[in-house]
Design a protein around this motif. Structure first.
Motif, PDB file in Angstrom:
ATOM      1  N   PHE A 254     -18.984 -10.569   3.440  1.00 15.25           N
ATOM      2  CA  PHE A 254     -19.766 -11.294   2.444  1.00 15.25           C
ATOM      3  C   PHE A 254     -19.348 -10.801   1.057  1.00 15.25           C
ATOM      4  CE2 PHE A 254     -23.807 -12.111   0.067  1.00 15.25           C
ATOM      5  CZ  PHE A 254     -23.758 -13.499   0.151  1.00 15.25           C
ATOM      6  N   PRO A 255     -18.355 -11.455   0.440  1.00 13.45           N
ATOM      7  CA  PRO A 255     -17.774 -10.948  -0.818  1.00 13.45           C
ATOM      8  C   PRO A 255     -18.534 -11.373  -2.061  1.00 13.45           C
ATOM      9  CG  PRO A 255     -16.516 -12.827  -0.040  1.00 13.45           C
ATOM     10  CD  PRO A 255     -17.595 -12.594   0.978  1.00 13.45           C
ATOM     11  N   TRP A 256     -19.851 -11.316  -2.000  1.00 12.67           N
ATOM     12  CA  TRP A 256     -20.657 -11.643  -3.187  1.00 12.67           C
ATOM     13  C   TRP A 256     -20.804 -10.394  -4.044  1.00 12.67           C
ATOM     14  CZ3 TRP A 256     -21.375 -16.726  -3.242  1.00 12.67           C
ATOM     15  CH2 TRP A 256     -22.170 -17.298  -4.246  1.00 12.67           C
ATOM     16  N   ALA A 257     -21.094 -10.591  -5.323  1.00 16.32           N
ATOM     17  CA  ALA A 257     -21.374  -9.489  -6.255  1.00 16.32           C
ATOM     18  C   ALA A 257     -20.225  -8.475  -6.317  1.00 16.32           C
ATOM     19  CB  ALA A 257     -22.689  -8.789  -5.898  1.00 16.32           C
TER      20      ALA A 257
ATOM     21  N   TYR B 166     -11.276 -32.309   5.678  1.00 14.44           N
ATOM     22  CA  TYR B 166     -11.151 -30.853   5.731  1.00 14.44           C
ATOM     23  C   TYR B 166     -12.451 -30.309   6.304  1.00 14.44           C
ATOM     24  CZ  TYR B 166     -11.583 -26.008   4.170  1.00 14.44           C
ATOM     25  OH  TYR B 166     -11.802 -24.644   4.127  1.00 14.44           O
ATOM     26  N   VAL B 167     -12.350 -29.439   7.304  1.00 14.37           N
ATOM     27  CA  VAL B 167     -13.519 -28.812   7.933  1.00 14.37           C
ATOM     28  C   VAL B 167     -13.636 -27.385   7.428  1.00 14.37           C
ATOM     29  CG1 VAL B 167     -14.619 -28.151  10.107  1.00 14.37           C
ATOM     30  CG2 VAL B 167     -13.274 -30.262   9.979  1.00 14.37           C
ATOM     31  N   LYS B 168     -14.805 -27.022   6.982  1.00 16.04           N
ATOM     32  CA  LYS B 168     -15.048 -25.681   6.442  1.00 16.04           C
ATOM     33  C   LYS B 168     -14.602 -24.622   7.444  1.00 16.04           C
ATOM     34  CE  LYS B 168     -18.743 -22.951   4.250  1.00 16.04           C
ATOM     35  NZ  LYS B 168     -20.185 -22.920   3.914  1.00 16.04           N
ATOM     36  N   GLN B 169     -13.758 -23.703   6.965  1.00 13.93           N
ATOM     37  CA  GLN B 169     -13.186 -22.690   7.840  1.00 13.93           C
ATOM     38  C   GLN B 169     -14.086 -21.473   8.033  1.00 13.93           C
ATOM     39  OE1 GLN B 169      -8.731 -22.096   7.056  1.00 13.93           O
ATOM     40  NE2 GLN B 169      -9.405 -23.145   5.196  1.00 13.93           N
ATOM     41  N   HIS B 170     -14.956 -21.234   7.072  1.00 14.29           N
ATOM     42  CA  HIS B 170     -15.767 -20.014   7.133  1.00 14.29           C
ATOM     43  C   HIS B 170     -17.251 -20.352   6.993  1.00 14.29           C
ATOM     44  CE1 HIS B 170     -17.239 -15.979   6.549  1.00 14.29           C
ATOM     45  NE2 HIS B 170     -16.011 -15.474   6.664  1.00 14.29           N
ATOM     46  N   PRO B 171     -17.854 -20.901   8.067  1.00 15.51           N
ATOM     47  CA  PRO B 171     -19.311 -21.109   8.015  1.00 15.51           C
ATOM     48  C   PRO B 171     -20.026 -19.784   7.797  1.00 15.51           C
ATOM     49  CG  PRO B 171     -18.338 -22.196   9.930  1.00 15.51           C
ATOM     50  CD  PRO B 171     -17.277 -21.317   9.349  1.00 15.51           C
ATOM     51  N   VAL B 172     -21.174 -19.847   7.160  1.00 16.37           N
ATOM     52  CA  VAL B 172     -21.906 -18.636   6.807  1.00 16.37           C
ATOM     53  C   VAL B 172     -22.728 -18.162   7.999  1.00 16.37           C
ATOM     54  CG1 VAL B 172     -23.613 -17.627   5.248  1.00 16.37           C
ATOM     55  CG2 VAL B 172     -22.028 -19.391   4.416  1.00 16.37           C
ATOM     56  N   PRO B 173     -22.502 -16.921   8.473  1.00 18.12           N
ATOM     57  CA  PRO B 173     -23.313 -16.417   9.585  1.00 18.12           C
ATOM     58  C   PRO B 173     -24.776 -16.318   9.187  1.00 18.12           C
ATOM     59  CG  PRO B 173     -21.994 -14.652   8.616  1.00 18.12           C
ATOM     60  CD  PRO B 173     -21.524 -15.931   7.998  1.00 18.12           C
ATOM     61  N   PHE B 174     -25.651 -16.635  10.129  1.00 18.19           N
ATOM     62  CA  PHE B 174     -27.105 -16.611   9.962  1.00 18.19           C
ATOM     63  C   PHE B 174     -27.614 -17.772   9.105  1.00 18.19           C
ATOM     64  CE2 PHE B 174     -25.661 -12.207  10.427  1.00 18.19           C
ATOM     65  CZ  PHE B 174     -26.295 -11.870  11.611  1.00 18.19           C
ATOM     66  N   ALA B 175     -26.715 -18.586   8.565  1.00 14.66           N
ATOM     67  CA  ALA B 175     -27.129 -19.762   7.795  1.00 14.66           C
ATOM     68  C   ALA B 175     -26.541 -21.034   8.387  1.00 14.66           C
ATOM     69  CB  ALA B 175     -26.714 -19.622   6.333  1.00 14.66           C
ATOM     70  N   GLU B 176     -25.254 -20.973   8.798  1.00 11.56           N
ATOM     71  CA  GLU B 176     -24.608 -22.140   9.405  1.00 11.56           C
ATOM     72  C   GLU B 176     -24.256 -21.917  10.871  1.00 11.56           C
ATOM     73  OE1 GLU B 176     -22.417 -24.474   5.819  1.00 11.56           O
ATOM     74  OE2 GLU B 176     -21.527 -22.531   6.317  1.00 11.56           O
TER      75      GLU B 176
ATOM     76  N   PHE C  83     -22.515 -24.576  13.157  1.00 12.20           N
ATOM     77  CA  PHE C  83     -21.385 -25.243  12.521  1.00 12.20           C
ATOM     78  C   PHE C  83     -20.087 -24.672  13.091  1.00 12.20           C
ATOM     79  CE2 PHE C  83     -24.707 -26.418   9.723  1.00 12.20           C
ATOM     80  CZ  PHE C  83     -24.287 -27.522   8.988  1.00 12.20           C
ATOM     81  N   THR C  84     -19.157 -25.560  13.377  1.00  9.90           N
ATOM     82  CA  THR C  84     -17.866 -25.132  13.914  1.00  9.90           C
ATOM     83  C   THR C  84     -16.990 -24.541  12.809  1.00  9.90           C
ATOM     84  OG1 THR C  84     -16.002 -25.845  15.284  1.00  9.90           O
ATOM     85  CG2 THR C  84     -16.685 -27.331  13.517  1.00  9.90           C
TER      86      THR C  84
END
Length: 545
Positions: A141-144, A345-355, A377-378
Motif C-alpha cells: 500500500f504505497p500511500w503517504a 483494460y482490466v484493473k491489475q491491482h484491485p485493492v485488498p479488503f475493498a475490492e 474483483f478479478t
C-alpha cells in the motif's frame, strides 16, 4: 526515553501535515529530521519504538479517510500496519547511526561514530522502507510516501530523474542533513551530555554550516531543473458527473451514476456547439461512471453510445463488468463513434479488503465488516494501452490507470514504456466523503506527470479532478461533489525521462546498499568487541581492572 518518543511523535505529525489537504511540504524534511534525531544513539529496541510512535502519529491521521463509512477498526488496523514499517525503519536507523567506525572507509561513506546522524543512510533506509511497504503484503500500500508530499514543492521537478524513490531519497536526505546540523549545534537535544559537544568541534565554524548550505543548494537547483512541457496538443474533455448519494451506497440507485455522466456529457456537447469550449479529440469518464454493466444491459449501452454520438469523439468509460463469473472486473472501456467498444483494460491491482477479500474466514474473526464485500474483483493481466484515432494528431496512444494503481510505480511506468503519450487516471472517491483522500490522490498524479513527462487526465466521479500538464500543474480543477466539464489542450510527449530509463534500478540499488550497510555495521561491531576484549586481557588492561 520520553524525549525521544516526543521527538518521534512530533516528527510523525510533521509528516502528516506535509500531505494534502494542508500540504505544508517543508514539514516532510522536518519530520524526517526529528525521527533521525530521536533514533540517534538509541538502542535498536528504542529505535523500533520511536519509529512505531512516529509512524502512528503520521499514518493514523493521514489515513483516517479509510474508516469514514466502515468504522474505526479498518482505519486503525491499516494505520498500525503501516506504522510497523516505520518502526523497523527506526530500528535500522538506530543501528547504523550508532555503528562503530571503520577506518578503512572514507568518512563520507561511513562517518566516525559519535553516535552521529548519518544522512545518506537515513535516506537510503527510508527508500527501502517505502519499497517494502509498497510491495507486501497483498501487493503493498504505497500511500503517504515522502515523494507524494512534494507536489507543491520545487523538489517535485526531481521526480523525472529517479522517480518517486529518488524524490523520497532527496527529501529524506535533506531531513538527515537538517538533523546533522541540529545535532552539531545542539548535541544535547536527545539527552546527551553537554561535554559531548567537543566531539563536534568546531561546530560554530563556517565548516559547520555545510549541511545548511547543502539544503539551500538542492532546493535552489531543483527550482531550475528543466521540466519539458512542449508537444503537440490533444483537446481533452473530462467529465465529472457526480453521484446521487455520498458513501458506500453511491451506486445504489440503478443507472443514476451513469445518467449523471451522460447528462454532463450532453452539457459538454452543447458547450462545444455554442463555441464555449473546443471540440474534443477525446472524452474521459471516471471509474465506476457506468454503475451497471453496459455489455449486459442494452439500456446502459444505448445511453453510452448516444453520449458518444452526441459529443462526436472517442469516449473512455469506467465500468464494472459482471465477468468472469463469479467475480467482476473494474475496467476502462474505449468507445469509438459508430463502432462501440473497441478495447478494454482490466484493473491489475484491485485493492485488498475493498475490492477483494483475502482470507475472508480468518478476518471475519476480527470484524463482520468483511462481509460488506459480497463479490471479488478479478486481477487484470495486461498493461492498458489504447490507440485513439484523432482528427488533428492522428493515432494517439493513451495509458489508462484505475484509481489506487496510480500509487504503484510499475503500473504507471508500464504504459509509458509501451509508448503511451498521455496518461488517464480514472477514480471514484465517493466512498471517502469530504476527506483528504481526493487531494492526496491528485497529488500523486501530479508527481507522476513530472516523473514520466506526460500529461495526466485525472478524473473522479465526485472530484477532485484536474487536467495535469507534464510540469505537474493542475488546470481546470474541480471541487468535491459537483458536476463539472473539464476542458483543455494537453501536451503529448513520447520521449522517456531518465526515471523511465532507470526503471526500478534505483530501488534495487537501495536494497543492495542497505544490506551492505548492515554488514558494515556488523563488521564494525565485531571489531569493537574484539578491541575491547584485547584491551581487557592485556597486562595493562588487567592492571587497570
Amino acid at each position: 526515553m520520553w524525549r525521544r518518543l516526543l521527538l518521534s511523535a512530533a516528527g510523525g505529525l510533521c509528516l502528516w501535515l506535509s500531505f494534502p489537504t494542508l500540504g505544508i511540504w517543508p514539514l516532510a524534511v522536518v519530520g524526517v529530521a526529528l525521527i533521525s534525531l530521536a533514533t540517534c544513539g538509541a538502542r535498536a529496541r528504542v529505535g523500533f519504538l520511536c519509529g512505531l510512535v512516529g509512524g502512528a502519529a503520521c499514518f493514523l491521521p493521514v489515513l483516517h479517510w479509510t474508516g469514514i463509512y466502515v468504522g474505526p477498526l479498518p482505519w486503525i488496523a491499516l494505520g498500525v500496519t503501516e506504522s510497523i514499517y516505520v518502526a523497523f525503519l527506526g530500528l535500522g536507523i538506530a543501528i547504523l547511526q550508532s555503528a562503530a567506525p571503520l577506518p578503512w572507509l572514507p568518512r563520507w561513506v561511513w562517518p566516525a561514530s559519535g553516535p552521529r546522524v548519518r544522512p545518506f543512510w537515513v535516506a537510503l533506509l527510508w527508500v527501502v522502507q517505502e519499497g517494502v511497504r509498497s510491495s507486501v503484503p497483498f501487493g503493498g500500500f504505497p500511500w503517504a510516501r515522502l515523494a507524494w508530499s512534494q507536489s507543491n514543492s520545487p523538489l517535485s521537478h526531481l521526480a523525472s530523474i529517479a522517480g518517486a524513490p529518488g524524490l523520497t531519497f532527496v527529501v529524506a536526505l535533506l531531513g538527515g542533513v537538517l538533523a546533522a546540523l541540529v545535532q552539531r549545534w545542539a548535541p544535547g537535544i536527545v539527552g546527551g551530555r553537554r561535554s559531548d559537544a567537543a566531539a563536534y568541534a568546531p561546530r560554530r565554524s563556517l565548516r559547520a554550516l555545510w549541511p545548511a548550505l547543502a539544503v539551500v543548494a538542492v532546493v535552489a537547483g531543483s527550482i531550475w531543473y528543466p521540466t519539458p512541457t512542449s508537444g503537440k496538443k490533444l483537446q481533452v474533455i473530462g467529465i465529472q458527473g457526480n453521484v446521487p448519494t455520498i458513501g458506500l451506497e453511491f451506486n445504489a440507485q440503478r443507472r443514476a451514476v451513469l445518467d449523471d455522466h451522460a447528462r454532463t456529457t450532453a452539457k459538454a456537447a452543447e458547450m462545444v456547439r455554442r463555441g464555449q469550449i473546443p471540440a474534443p479529440d477525446l472524452v474521459v469518464w471516471p471509474e465506476n461512471s457506468s454503475d451497471i454493466d453496459p455489455t449486459r444491459n442494452p439500456d446502459a449501452m444505448t445511453e453510452i453510445l448516444h453520449a458518444v454520438a452526441e459529443v462526436k469523439a472517442p469516449l473512455i468509460v469506467g465500468a464494472v463488468l459482471d465477468e468472469p463469473a463469479p467475480d467482476v472486473s473494474n475496467t476502462s472501456l474505449l468507445y469509438l463513434p459508430g463502432q462501440g467498444i473497441v478495447a478494454r483494460y482490466v484493473k491489475q491491482h484491485p485493492v485488498p479488503f475493498a475490492e477483494y477479500m483475502p482470507y475472508r474466514s480468518f478476518f471475519r474473526h476480527f470484524s463482520s465488516k468483511v462481509d460488506l464485500l459480497t463479490v471479488n474483483f478479478t486481477h487484470g493481466k495486461k498493461t492498458g494501452l489504447f490507440t485513439i484515432p484523432t482528427r488533428s494528431q492522428g493515432n494517439v496512444k493513451v495509458g489508462p490507470v484505475i484509481c489506487f494503481e496510480v500509487a504503484y510505480d510499475g503500473l504507471v511506468r508500464a504504459p509509458v514504456e509501451k509508448g503511451a503519450q498521455l496518461l488517464i487516471v480514472q477514480t471514484n472517491n465517493a466512498t471517502f466523503g469530504r476527506t483528504a483522500e481526493s487531494e492526496q490522490q491528485l497529488a500523486i498524479s501530479r508527481i507522476r506527470a513530472i516523473e514520466h513527462g506526460r500529461s495526466v487526465v485525472h478524473v473522479s466521479t465526485v472530484g477532485v479532478s484536474g487536467l495535469i500538464t507534464p510540469d505537474g500543474v493542475v488546470h481546470d480543477r474541480s471541487s468535491l461533489f459537483t458536476s463539472k466539464v473539464l476542458s483543455g489542450a494537453m501536451p503529448l510527449r513520447s520521449s522517456l525521462t531518465l526515471a523511465d530509463r532507470l526503471g526500478n534500478v534505483p530501488e534495487h540499488l537501495a536494497y543492495a546498499l542497505a544490506v551492505a550497510s548492515f554488514l558494515l555495521a556488523a563488521i564494525g561491531s565485531r571489531r569493537r568487541r574484539t578491541a575491547v576484549r584485547a584491551d581487557t586481557t592485556s597486562p595493562r588492561g588487567r592492571q587497570l581492572v
